[in-house]
Design a protein around this motif. Structure first.
Motif, PDB file in Angstrom:
ATOM      1  N   GLY A 188       0.735   8.741   7.212  1.00 30.40           N
ATOM      2  CA  GLY A 188      -0.102   7.903   6.355  1.00 30.40           C
ATOM      3  C   GLY A 188      -1.392   8.605   6.005  1.00 30.40           C
ATOM      4  O   GLY A 188      -1.821   9.545   6.681  1.00 30.40           O
ATOM      5  N   GLY A 209      -4.222   6.078   0.810  1.00 31.30           N
ATOM      6  CA  GLY A 209      -2.923   5.498   1.097  1.00 31.30           C
ATOM      7  C   GLY A 209      -2.964   3.998   1.318  1.00 31.30           C
ATOM      8  O   GLY A 209      -1.922   3.336   1.324  1.00 31.30           O
ATOM      9  N   ASP A 210      -4.171   3.442   1.503  1.00 26.38           N
ATOM     10  CA  ASP A 210      -4.318   2.000   1.710  1.00 26.38           C
ATOM     11  C   ASP A 210      -4.420   1.233   0.392  1.00 26.38           C
ATOM     12  O   ASP A 210      -4.382   0.002   0.385  1.00 26.38           O
ATOM     13  CB  ASP A 210      -5.568   1.720   2.556  1.00 26.38           C
ATOM     14  CG  ASP A 210      -5.450   2.290   3.968  1.00 26.38           C
ATOM     15  OD1 ASP A 210      -4.353   2.181   4.542  1.00 26.38           O
ATOM     16  OD2 ASP A 210      -6.437   2.853   4.475  1.00 26.38           O
ATOM     17  N   GLY A 237       1.822   9.417   1.103  1.00 25.51           N
ATOM     18  CA  GLY A 237       2.025  10.571   1.960  1.00 25.51           C
ATOM     19  C   GLY A 237       1.458  11.849   1.368  1.00 25.51           C
ATOM     20  O   GLY A 237       1.295  11.993   0.156  1.00 25.51           O
ATOM     21  N   ALA A 280       5.898   4.506   5.104  1.00 29.62           N
ATOM     22  CA  ALA A 280       6.486   4.208   6.413  1.00 29.62           C
ATOM     23  C   ALA A 280       7.884   3.620   6.276  1.00 29.62           C
ATOM     24  O   ALA A 280       8.816   4.012   6.997  1.00 29.62           O
ATOM     25  CB  ALA A 280       5.572   3.251   7.186  1.00 29.62           C
ATOM     26  N   SER A 315       0.847  -1.196   0.000  1.00 24.73           N
ATOM     27  CA  SER A 315       0.000   0.000   0.000  1.00 24.73           C
ATOM     28  C   SER A 315       0.883   1.246   0.000  1.00 24.73           C
ATOM     29  O   SER A 315       2.077   1.200   0.349  1.00 24.73           O
ATOM     30  CB  SER A 315      -0.904   0.013   1.228  1.00 24.73           C
ATOM     31  OG  SER A 315      -0.151   0.271   2.405  1.00 24.73           O
ATOM     32  N   GLN A 371       0.530  15.055   6.066  1.00 21.29           N
ATOM     33  CA  GLN A 371       0.115  13.766   6.606  1.00 21.29           C
ATOM     34  C   GLN A 371       1.239  12.756   6.413  1.00 21.29           C
ATOM     35  O   GLN A 371       1.167  11.859   5.581  1.00 21.29           O
ATOM     36  CB  GLN A 371      -1.173  13.274   5.928  1.00 21.29           C
ATOM     37  CG  GLN A 371      -2.415  14.068   6.324  1.00 21.29           C
ATOM     38  CD  GLN A 371      -3.673  13.528   5.663  1.00 21.29           C
ATOM     39  OE1 GLN A 371      -4.296  14.197   4.840  1.00 21.29           O
ATOM     40  NE2 GLN A 371      -4.045  12.319   6.005  1.00 21.29           N
ATOM     41  N   ASN A 407       0.685   3.613   2.101  1.00 22.27           N
ATOM     42  CA  ASN A 407       1.091   3.871   3.482  1.00 22.27           C
ATOM     43  C   ASN A 407       2.268   2.999   3.900  1.00 22.27           C
ATOM     44  O   ASN A 407       3.149   3.447   4.646  1.00 22.27           O
ATOM     45  CB  ASN A 407      -0.091   3.640   4.427  1.00 22.27           C
ATOM     46  CG  ASN A 407      -1.147   4.726   4.288  1.00 22.27           C
ATOM     47  OD1 ASN A 407      -0.841   5.856   3.918  1.00 22.27           O
ATOM     48  ND2 ASN A 407      -2.393   4.386   4.572  1.00 22.27           N
ATOM     49  N   GLU A 408       2.319   1.754   3.442  1.00 21.31           N
ATOM     50  CA  GLU A 408       3.460   0.879   3.753  1.00 21.31           C
ATOM     51  C   GLU A 408       4.730   1.408   3.111  1.00 21.31           C
ATOM     52  O   GLU A 408       5.803   1.431   3.744  1.00 21.31           O
ATOM     53  CB  GLU A 408       3.176  -0.542   3.257  1.00 21.31           C
ATOM     54  CG  GLU A 408       2.117  -1.293   4.034  1.00 21.31           C
ATOM     55  CD  GLU A 408       1.813  -2.649   3.424  1.00 21.31           C
ATOM     56  OE1 GLU A 408       1.895  -3.646   4.168  1.00 21.31           O
ATOM     57  OE2 GLU A 408       1.501  -2.713   2.220  1.00 21.31           O
TER      58      GLU A 408
END
Length: 404
Positions: A358, A363-364, A351, A319, A313, A355, A315-316
């Protein structure tokens, strides 16, 4: 700065017709089978077009006509393509509505659906993606009202079909996309040169409007108003807040310039941020600290791209990239987005500048191959030669994610 690769309007239309032919024959069946949806209905009215339908119209159609309804039905061996409209829509969508026989367009659509008896009927609505939320409220209500309860129960969101269609780049597009980016780079370089900038006289706004004029002179358009800003030794530090545009300033020797710039060509968009240093008298190259700062920004680009793994994702990816950058002593900020038919396009958000923990929803979404992304980010770096002042190297370059 030769940009003679830009072709005439008729040639552009031919290229886009050819690309659309391939996309409809290749991408739509793959997506419908990936998502296990056998019917996809796209509904729009003139000047209030679904973002998806706009990318499916012939190159010579600048808008939908009256109410335009496109229907895809997967028959197994092939995907049938129909237009519930008075006329064919391009070469693929054959008209399936004769108003003399059935005056009600909605009822004709209901008949088409009943005749094919699909398992699922995908409609473009989405809480997460604006680009997947193309049907208007009134059209959705009219569509449902025309169907029996048994058909209404089959309605599902076409979000993943819409986003998949918009984000997927075919081989023919990917072959040309780097050239479109090269055109954008050459226009940026021309604007950041002595041909345009006279230090002490030219303002950042002068350069911005030069870019706008240059784009139009090349028979191109931009999808956003460019920005040009300055960082210099004796000015306030850049706060990292991108909610407002920088004010106009006179460009001086010793300034670090920044541009945010994009063009649209052949239906595809670019989004680029680059820096330029204005040499002082007697200088032949930028100061070493600025070069090191740029190298730090380039390193963050490499870190981010190394975490592009299919299925992860946004978000992953964010991070993992931030964690590695911080472990290497970099002060990072990442706000990367897909690019393609739109500037801020369909696909995973990696990103936002405000934010960094995430982005829920967008972002997912997972990363797929054969997609394009604007690798947008910045690093904060102290500059010894400027009295340890901190600057931001703000970069953005477009990248294609493929099997290789």
């Amino acid at each position: 700065n030769d940009v003679s690769v830009i072709c005439f309007m008729r040639e552009r239309a031919y290229v886009r017709y050819r690309w659309l032919d391939i996309r409809l024959q290749k991408v739509v069946p793959e997506l419908m089978r990936r998502e296990k949806i056998d019917m996809w209905v796209i509904i729009a009215r003139e000047y209030n077009e679904d973002p998806v339908i706009k990318t499916m119209l012939p190159a010579t159609w600048l808008a939908a006509r009256r109410r335009t309804i496109l229907v895809f039905f997967d028959r197994g061996q092939e995907v049938e393509m129909l237009a519930i409209a008075r006329y064919n829509v391009g070469r693929h969508f054959k008209s399936a509505w004769n108003p003399e026989q059935q005056p009600d367009q909605w009822q004709r659509l209901a008949e088409i659906i009943a005749e094919r008896n699909p398992q699922k009927i995908a409609i473009n609505y989405s809480q997460t993606f604006a680009l997947g939320d193309g049907i208007s409220h009134s059209e959705f209500e009219s569509f449902k009202a025309a169907l029996p309860a048994s058909a209404r129960a089959k309605i599902v969101s076409g979000e993943k079909l819409a986003i998949g269609w918009l984000e997927r780049r075919i081989a023919e597009e990917m072959e040309v996309y780097p050239t479109i980016c090269e055109i954008a780079h050459k226009i940026i370089a021309e604007g950041f040169s002595n041909a345009v900038i006279q230090p002490g006289v030219t303002t950042t706004d002068d350069v911005v409007w030069w870019y706008r004029e240059r784009i139009r002179a090349l028979k191109l358009v931009t999808w956003f108003h460019p920005s040009v800003s300055i960082q210099r030794a004796n000015d306030e530090e850049h706060a990292g807040d991108f909610s407002s545009r920088p004010g106009a300033k006179v460009i001086r020797r010793g300034d670090l310039l920044h541009v945010d710039f994009g063009i649209t060509y052949l239906g595809l968009n670019t989004d680029t941020q680059q820096h330029a240093y204005v040499l002082k008298h007697g200088e032949t190259e930028a100061p070493a600290d600025l070069k090191k700062a740029l190298a730090t920004g380039n390193r963050l680009q490499d870190i981010l791209m190394s975490h592009f793994v299919e299925g992860r994702s946004g978000n992953e990816i964010l991070a993992k990239s931030l964690a590695q950058a911080k472990a290497e002593g970099i002060v990072p900020s990442i706000y990367t987005h897909p690019i393609g038919f739109h500037g801020h396009a369909a696909g995973p958000t990696i990103g936002l500048w405000d934010q960094q923990g995430g982005v829920p929803g967008r972002g997912d979404y997972p990363l797929y191959r054969n997609t394009a992304h604007s690798i947008e980010l910045n690093v904060t770096v102290p500059i010894d030669e400027w009295g340890d002042k901190k600057i931001r190297i703000m970069l953005e370059e477009d990248a294609i994610f493929t099997e290789s």
